[in-house]
Scaffold this active site. Sequence first.
Site, PDB file in Angstrom:
ATOM      1  NE  ARG A   6      28.804  46.228  86.308  1.00  0.00           N
ATOM      2  CZ  ARG A   6      29.248  46.881  85.263  1.00  0.00           C
ATOM      3  NH1 ARG A   6      29.603  46.232  84.187  1.00  0.00           N
ATOM      4  NH2 ARG A   6      29.328  48.189  85.282  1.00  0.00           N
ATOM      5  CG  ASP A  21      27.263  43.981  70.787  1.00  0.00           C
ATOM      6  OD1 ASP A  21      27.510  45.191  70.900  1.00  0.00           O
ATOM      7  OD2 ASP A  21      27.382  43.175  71.744  1.00  0.00           O
TER       8      ASP A  21
END
Length: 294
Positions: free
Chosen positions: A42, A147
């Site tokens: 990633r 978030d």
Amino acid sequence: MPPILDAPPVLNTGDFEKISRIAYEHFGVDLRQGKHALIEARVGKKLRQLGLPSFKAYIDHVTSDTSGAALAGMVDILTTNHTSFFREPRHFEFLRDIIFPALRSRPQIHIWSAACSSGEEPYSIGMTLLEAFREDTLAKLRIRASDISTRVLETAAKGIYPAERMKDIPAPLQQRYMLKGSNAAAGSFRFKNEVRNLIVFEHTNLMQPLTPDYRCSVIFCRNIMIYFDRPTQQDLVQRLSQHLEPGGFLFIGHSESLNAIQHGLEYVSPATYRKPGGSPTSTSKNPALKIGQS
Ligand SMILES: C[S@@+](CC[C@H](N)C(=O)[O-])C[C@H]1O[C@@H](n2cnc3c(N)ncnc32)[C@H](O)[C@@H]1O
């Protein structure tokens, strides 16, 4: 002759440890065990996007960026934002059938979606609230949706979703609460202001001190606990509990469990916990009848 491709950079142990330490210290995300390949893949992709030559260069990029933007981008690549409308539908049935009837006479009903990703969870809560309290004054309803990722929060705040995401929303709710896009917006749907106005979006890192004095009846903290180790889970659940009214509920993801940690909540049903206390109207099998009286 085919072009010679550059070999992708290799993540050495020192850089792996540095990246996982940053993730743990800043976001609580525990990547230390068996996550070397995940970080290599990633972060490696991110290196290519940023045009950086090595993992060390990426670490320098993140640690030297005083704006915090690079750090915020890091959480996006190390965790998933996967979500959907009415994900894990039992929680929404529990809200509708057990919790909301018990809260009906309340002057204020506050619910917190604590890792809301791109907004599907708080909009699902919003539609469920509106269905239950249609005749009531809507001013008493409030959803706080937070978030750590500013990228997903921007999507969430827009309230616009492609048509293929609508499959999880029952047709009558789509008709009542969504507007179909036309012309340039064809193929997408937007939530009506009636739902949008219920939700306040906020950037919140659950690893940092949370808003003092905030109290709510229900917290959704689903599919985030899996990223945390036990001490972090325990600390988070204890801090979240302080924001629940006595008798209030915590929902976690159905693949998560609080079994291995100490917390003061009562188990109610899979992925559903209740803070002890509240109005002693009943000791019955319906625990939600005790919500309230903070
Ligand atoms: C898999 S999504 C869960 C979305 C939704 N709750 C659900 O169950 O469908 C996990 C979310 O946790 C957020 N996240 C990860 N670490 C966080 C932290 N330390 N504080 C707040 N949010 C965090 C990620 O940005 C991501 O959007």
